[in-house]
Enzyme design. Sequence first.
Site, mmCIF file in Angstrom:
data_model
loop_
_atom_site.group_PDB
_atom_site.id
_atom_site.type_symbol
_atom_site.label_atom_id
_atom_site.label_comp_id
_atom_site.label_asym_id
_atom_site.label_seq_id
_atom_site.Cartn_x
_atom_site.Cartn_y
_atom_site.Cartn_z
ATOM 1 N N CYS A 44 -0.952 -17.749 22.113
ATOM 2 C CA CYS A 44 -1.254 -16.445 22.714
ATOM 3 C C CYS A 44 -0.394 -15.380 22.028
ATOM 4 O O CYS A 44 0.715 -15.663 21.591
ATOM 5 C CB CYS A 44 -0.934 -16.432 24.208
ATOM 6 N N ASP B 79 1.960 -7.603 -4.194
ATOM 7 C CA ASP B 79 1.164 -7.505 -2.977
ATOM 8 C C ASP B 79 1.850 -8.410 -1.950
ATOM 9 O O ASP B 79 2.299 -9.506 -2.301
ATOM 10 C CB ASP B 79 -0.254 -8.000 -3.251
ATOM 11 N N SER B 80 1.902 -7.974 -0.698
ATOM 12 C CA SER B 80 2.699 -8.754 0.262
ATOM 13 C C SER B 80 2.094 -10.120 0.567
ATOM 14 O O SER B 80 2.753 -10.986 1.124
ATOM 15 C CB SER B 80 2.935 -7.967 1.558
ATOM 16 N N SER B 81 0.831 -10.352 0.194
ATOM 17 C CA SER B 81 0.260 -11.689 0.389
ATOM 18 C C SER B 81 0.892 -12.703 -0.577
ATOM 19 O O SER B 81 0.756 -13.913 -0.397
ATOM 20 C CB SER B 81 -1.260 -11.670 0.225
ATOM 21 N N ASP C 268 0.742 -6.938 5.438
ATOM 22 C CA ASP C 268 0.177 -8.256 5.763
ATOM 23 C C ASP C 268 1.224 -9.301 6.152
ATOM 24 O O ASP C 268 1.009 -10.076 7.079
ATOM 25 C CB ASP C 268 -0.657 -8.792 4.585
ATOM 26 N N THR D 144 4.193 -8.863 15.347
ATOM 27 C CA THR D 144 3.021 -9.546 14.793
ATOM 28 C C THR D 144 2.043 -8.480 14.336
ATOM 29 O O THR D 144 1.857 -7.471 15.031
ATOM 30 C CB THR D 144 2.344 -10.413 15.896
ATOM 31 N N THR E 213 0.810 -1.225 0.000
ATOM 32 C CA THR E 213 0.000 0.000 0.000
ATOM 33 C C THR E 213 0.837 1.267 0.000
ATOM 34 O O THR E 213 0.505 2.243 -0.661
ATOM 35 C CB THR E 213 -0.943 -0.002 1.235
#
Length: 343
Positions: free
Chosen positions: A281, A59-61, A92, A167, A15
């Site tokens: 977690c 795109d980072s995906s 992402d 994360t 982006t």
Amino acid sequence: MKQKTNILLIYTGGTIGMVKDYKTGALKAFNFDELVKNIPELNQLDCVLRGVSFKEPIDSSKMNPKYWALIASLIEENYEAFDGFVVLHGSDTMSYSASALSFMLENLDKPVIFTGSQLPIGDLRTDAKENLITSIEIASLKEKGKPVVQEVGLYFEYKLYRGNRTTKINAEHFEAFASLNHPPLLESGVHLKVHHANLLSRPQRNKKLQVHKKMNDRVAILKLFPGLNQNVLKSVLNIPELKALVLETYGAGNAPMDEWFLQELKNAVKSGLHIINVTQCSGGSVSMGHYETSEKLREMQLINGKDITTEAAIAKVMYLLGTGVSDKLFKTIFETPLRGEMV
């Protein structure tokens, strides 16, 4: 006269590098000149900027180890000529890429700062300008002639984190990333506040940068959930040519104690599969043996992921398998912090 620092911007896609074509409303990837045009403030920075881009920004995906090797190669080829590197990347998979590069760049003694944005650079309310300008400033920071940051970092919304500790936690807020098990390396306010104690300390010996481009992708992730059945577990553990499994367990490393569950894991370990116990977690650490529900996992020699993130665990596994670490040493080396990715 003080010499200006040389910073290389590496644009992979995402982006941050999109500008809006106001005639069509479509987003398109920029080139380096358009970037400077969109952010005239870059001219005020006390450094010399150069830009290099993937031939086809992605795109980072779509990110994968092949592209990680490309980023690593661009840094390797330009390492001597530049004082710091800023990698523009889609948010992402940014935590995966920052983790991977931290392992691939051994003996790194210059800053490699990943950044991106939630809104395109041409948008009125974009977060791209602040993220990019501050990332460049951080990459330029020097003390006593040496870079302040000598590791792979991730900068987003006023905070620089260690890349392999991050994360992505939010798809909508500007504060898209968290580093729950390690404090920020630097915070941006009126001044840039460096937390020196949180930075990766470098050994005095000057070792040459070593770039590892071979990553082995024969790895999988399995997240435990109530109701996981034996066929699913068996299918994952018996994937042909699988070398390692990152097992996302409950809480401090706990798992069901059903006989079939333990037996399947035991068989897999015996057949040479490396199983890494990480917590599902967001924060906290695996502590095998703390509860009865993880003692059995410890007994069967599961690898203790401690407080590593899943993203860093995957990157570390691919790196270790890629460097050809022997099966005998794999557990010991994985449980050892290599780039500040775990305690």
